[in-house]
Design a protein around this motif. Structure first.
Motif, PDB file in Angstrom:
ATOM      1  N   GLU A 150       0.829  -1.199   0.000  1.00 45.69           N
ATOM      2  CA  GLU A 150       0.000   0.000   0.000  1.00 45.69           C
ATOM      3  C   GLU A 150       0.867   1.254   0.000  1.00 45.69           C
ATOM      4  O   GLU A 150       0.672   2.171  -0.810  1.00 45.69           O
ATOM      5  N   ALA A 151       1.845   1.299   0.906  1.00 51.83           N
ATOM      6  CA  ALA A 151       2.742   2.449   0.983  1.00 51.83           C
ATOM      7  C   ALA A 151       3.562   2.591  -0.291  1.00 51.83           C
ATOM      8  O   ALA A 151       3.795   3.704  -0.780  1.00 51.83           O
ATOM      9  N   GLY A 152       3.990   1.471  -0.849  1.00 51.35           N
ATOM     10  CA  GLY A 152       4.782   1.517  -2.077  1.00 51.35           C
ATOM     11  C   GLY A 152       4.022   2.123  -3.244  1.00 51.35           C
ATOM     12  O   GLY A 152       4.585   2.891  -4.035  1.00 51.35           O
ATOM     13  N   ASN A 153       2.733   1.800  -3.356  1.00 48.92           N
ATOM     14  CA  ASN A 153       1.918   2.380  -4.419  1.00 48.92           C
ATOM     15  C   ASN A 153       1.784   3.889  -4.251  1.00 48.92           C
ATOM     16  O   ASN A 153       1.862   4.648  -5.225  1.00 48.92           O
ATOM     17  N   VAL A 154       1.561   4.328  -3.005  1.00 51.25           N
ATOM     18  CA  VAL A 154       1.400   5.755  -2.733  1.00 51.25           C
ATOM     19  C   VAL A 154       2.694   6.512  -3.031  1.00 51.25           C
ATOM     20  O   VAL A 154       2.696   7.539  -3.726  1.00 51.25           O
ATOM     21  N   VAL A 155       3.804   5.996  -2.520  1.00 49.59           N
ATOM     22  CA  VAL A 155       5.094   6.667  -2.719  1.00 49.59           C
ATOM     23  C   VAL A 155       5.471   6.662  -4.198  1.00 49.59           C
ATOM     24  O   VAL A 155       5.973   7.666  -4.726  1.00 49.59           O
ATOM     25  N   GLY A 156       5.235   5.553  -4.883  1.00 48.55           N
ATOM     26  CA  GLY A 156       5.602   5.471  -6.291  1.00 48.55           C
ATOM     27  C   GLY A 156       4.883   6.506  -7.140  1.00 48.55           C
ATOM     28  O   GLY A 156       5.497   7.163  -7.991  1.00 48.55           O
ATOM     29  N   LEU A 157       3.582   6.683  -6.921  1.00 47.59           N
ATOM     30  CA  LEU A 157       2.821   7.665  -7.696  1.00 47.59           C
ATOM     31  C   LEU A 157       3.228   9.085  -7.311  1.00 47.59           C
ATOM     32  O   LEU A 157       3.313   9.977  -8.168  1.00 47.59           O
ATOM     33  N   ARG A 191       6.186  10.045  -6.311  1.00 52.33           N
ATOM     34  CA  ARG A 191       7.484  10.320  -6.940  1.00 52.33           C
ATOM     35  C   ARG A 191       7.320  10.653  -8.418  1.00 52.33           C
ATOM     36  O   ARG A 191       7.962  11.572  -8.941  1.00 52.33           O
ATOM     37  N   LYS A 192       6.447   9.914  -9.109  1.00 55.11           N
ATOM     38  CA  LYS A 192       6.223  10.192 -10.527  1.00 55.11           C
ATOM     39  C   LYS A 192       5.655  11.592 -10.722  1.00 55.11           C
ATOM     40  O   LYS A 192       6.029  12.300 -11.669  1.00 55.11           O
ATOM     41  N   SER A 221      13.138  19.564  -7.823  1.00 49.42           N
ATOM     42  CA  SER A 221      14.529  19.265  -7.491  1.00 49.42           C
ATOM     43  C   SER A 221      14.809  19.527  -6.021  1.00 49.42           C
ATOM     44  O   SER A 221      15.372  18.686  -5.324  1.00 49.42           O
ATOM     45  N   THR A 222      14.425  20.719  -5.549  1.00 46.70           N
ATOM     46  CA  THR A 222      14.621  21.085  -4.150  1.00 46.70           C
ATOM     47  C   THR A 222      13.312  21.664  -3.615  1.00 46.70           C
ATOM     48  O   THR A 222      12.740  22.575  -4.227  1.00 46.70           O
ATOM     49  N   GLY A 223      12.849  21.129  -2.490  1.00 49.95           N
ATOM     50  CA  GLY A 223      11.644  21.660  -1.875  1.00 49.95           C
ATOM     51  C   GLY A 223      10.697  20.571  -1.434  1.00 49.95           C
ATOM     52  O   GLY A 223      10.995  19.373  -1.527  1.00 49.95           O
ATOM     53  N   PHE A 224       9.545  21.006  -0.921  1.00 50.86           N
ATOM     54  CA  PHE A 224       8.528  20.109  -0.391  1.00 50.86           C
ATOM     55  C   PHE A 224       7.440  19.858  -1.431  1.00 50.86           C
ATOM     56  O   PHE A 224       7.206  20.663  -2.321  1.00 50.86           O
ATOM     57  N   ALA A 225       6.759  18.738  -1.252  1.00 52.79           N
ATOM     58  CA  ALA A 225       5.529  18.466  -2.002  1.00 52.79           C
ATOM     59  C   ALA A 225       4.573  17.719  -1.094  1.00 52.79           C
ATOM     60  O   ALA A 225       4.970  16.784  -0.390  1.00 52.79           O
ATOM     61  N   HIS A 226       3.321  18.162  -1.100  1.00 52.37           N
ATOM     62  CA  HIS A 226       2.227  17.448  -0.422  1.00 52.37           C
ATOM     63  C   HIS A 226       1.368  16.866  -1.529  1.00 52.37           C
ATOM     64  O   HIS A 226       0.724  17.597  -2.281  1.00 52.37           O
ATOM     65  N   VAL A 227       1.379  15.541  -1.643  1.00 44.85           N
ATOM     66  CA  VAL A 227       0.731  14.859  -2.756  1.00 44.85           C
ATOM     67  C   VAL A 227      -0.486  14.097  -2.229  1.00 44.85           C
ATOM     68  O   VAL A 227      -0.367  13.311  -1.279  1.00 44.85           O
ATOM     69  N   GLU A 228      -1.644  14.321  -2.843  1.00 45.89           N
ATOM     70  CA  GLU A 228      -2.863  13.613  -2.453  1.00 45.89           C
ATOM     71  C   GLU A 228      -3.235  12.618  -3.542  1.00 45.89           C
ATOM     72  O   GLU A 228      -3.254  12.954  -4.732  1.00 45.89           O
ATOM     73  N   ILE A 229      -3.521  11.389  -3.122  1.00 44.22           N
ATOM     74  CA  ILE A 229      -3.720  10.264  -4.027  1.00 44.22           C
ATOM     75  C   ILE A 229      -4.984   9.529  -3.613  1.00 44.22           C
ATOM     76  O   ILE A 229      -5.253   9.363  -2.414  1.00 44.22           O
ATOM     77  N   MET A 230      -5.754   9.069  -4.606  1.00 46.46           N
ATOM     78  CA  MET A 230      -7.000   8.365  -4.323  1.00 46.46           C
ATOM     79  C   MET A 230      -7.003   6.981  -4.977  1.00 46.46           C
ATOM     80  O   MET A 230      -6.474   6.824  -6.081  1.00 46.46           O
ATOM     81  N   TRP A 278      -5.486   7.288  -8.577  1.00 42.73           N
ATOM     82  CA  TRP A 278      -5.566   8.614  -9.186  1.00 42.73           C
ATOM     83  C   TRP A 278      -4.731   9.607  -8.388  1.00 42.73           C
ATOM     84  O   TRP A 278      -4.747   9.597  -7.156  1.00 42.73           O
ATOM     85  N   LEU A 279      -4.050  10.486  -9.099  1.00 47.68           N
ATOM     86  CA  LEU A 279      -3.391  11.630  -8.466  1.00 47.68           C
ATOM     87  C   LEU A 279      -4.406  12.751  -8.351  1.00 47.68           C
ATOM     88  O   LEU A 279      -4.959  13.196  -9.360  1.00 47.68           O
ATOM     89  N   GLY A 280      -4.688  13.183  -7.132  1.00 52.79           N
ATOM     90  CA  GLY A 280      -5.666  14.242  -6.933  1.00 52.79           C
ATOM     91  C   GLY A 280      -5.067  15.629  -6.885  1.00 52.79           C
ATOM     92  O   GLY A 280      -5.634  16.586  -7.405  1.00 52.79           O
ATOM     93  N   GLU A 281      -3.887  15.753  -6.276  1.00 53.83           N
ATOM     94  CA  GLU A 281      -3.315  17.088  -6.061  1.00 53.83           C
ATOM     95  C   GLU A 281      -1.842  16.947  -5.749  1.00 53.83           C
ATOM     96  O   GLU A 281      -1.420  15.989  -5.086  1.00 53.83           O
ATOM     97  N   LEU A 282      -1.048  17.886  -6.218  1.00 52.89           N
ATOM     98  CA  LEU A 282       0.333  18.035  -5.751  1.00 52.89           C
ATOM     99  C   LEU A 282       0.553  19.502  -5.451  1.00 52.89           C
ATOM    100  O   LEU A 282       0.472  20.343  -6.353  1.00 52.89           O
ATOM    101  N   GLY A 283       0.778  19.813  -4.179  1.00 52.25           N
ATOM    102  CA  GLY A 283       1.078  21.179  -3.769  1.00 52.25           C
ATOM    103  C   GLY A 283       2.538  21.270  -3.365  1.00 52.25           C
ATOM    104  O   GLY A 283       3.044  20.419  -2.634  1.00 52.25           O
TER     105      GLY A 283
END
Length: 242
Positions: free
Chosen positions: A69-76, A78-79, A87-96, A104-109
């Motif tokens: 489960e975690a691998g699927n979330v992290v893999g998407l 990262r893509k 390259s440098t910075g944060f991302a908050h990624v929401e996945i459904m 589905w990728l819902g959001e990347l902030g």
């Protein structure tokens, strides 16, 4: 909104737009990503307590890093970060994940997660100070992070207050006595005005709990958050005064 193209007609949007409410979401996740000059510092997966559009209390639980489960979330996640050339910075990624098993990728902030997420990361991985890491990046200081992957899962749930002026609050000490609760942070105090539920960004307080499993941690945090009462009175209408 304008930069995202939401002001354009559907036939002008390249590839169309994803309407989240049209998806039959079974589980919703988020992944907290930090990179430094092309190198991943961390990618930390978490599962929301309920899909956000249906959640009464917003919260999430950190997931063990070694599960499928975690691998699927992290893999998407990262893509998505790669596609935006982070390259440098944060991302908050929401996945459904829908009931039919599609992801589905819902959001990347390009930011850390909001609500109680920053505190959640620090409680799951002691010594990881997200706000301190933000300051390091602002000063071009390489981030130093030491994760604690073997710690029991930690969950966060936000408490809500009815609309009005807060006149009484259950003491934090009472909430800390609930099973598994390790921290409680009020966001409002007596005398503050609460505006009631407003999407996923309005909280009266944040409760954090640990458990032997992700499910137990989330259940404990939800129980304590539900018990955290913020009593309000209707705010006076000042618009009629002269």
């Amino acid at each position: 909104m304008e930069a995202a193209g939401f002001d354009r007609a559907l036939d002008e949007a390249s590839g169309g737009l994803l309407i989240e409410s049209a998806l039959d979401v079974e589980v919703e996740y988020h992944c907290e990503v930090l990179r430094w000059k092309g190198t991943e510092v961390y990618a930390l997966p978490a599962r929301y307590c309920a899909p956000l559009l249906r959640a009464q209390h917003v919260g999430s639980v950190m997931l063990p890093l070694v599960t499928e489960e975690a691998g699927n979330v992290v893999g998407l996640a990262r893509k998505a970060a790669d596609a935006l050339q982070l390259s440098t910075g944060f991302a908050h990624v929401e996945i459904m994940r829908t009931r039919e098993g599609r992801w589905w990728l819902g959001e990347l902030g390009l930011r850390p997660g909001g609500g109680g997420v920053c505190t959640l990361v620090g409680l799951q991985h002691p010594g990881v100070d997200v706000h301190g890491l933000q300051a390091d990046l602002a000063m071009s200081i390489p981030p130093e992070v030491h994760l604690s992957p073997d710690r029991p899962p930690v969950a966060w749930v936000g408490s809500l207050a009815p609309r009005g002026v807060i006149v009484d609050i259950t003491p934090c000490e009472d909430i800390l006595r609930y099973p598994g609760v390790i921290a409680a942070e009020p966001a409002l105090a007596v005398g503050d005005e609460a505006f009631g539920p407003m999407g996923t960004a309005n909280y009266a307080g944040h409760v954090f709990a640990a458990g032997a499993t992700a499910e137990e941690a989330a259940s404990r945090a939800a129980a304590a958050a539900s018990a955290w009462q913020f009593r309000t009175l209707a705010a006076p209408d000042l618009s009629l005064r002269h």
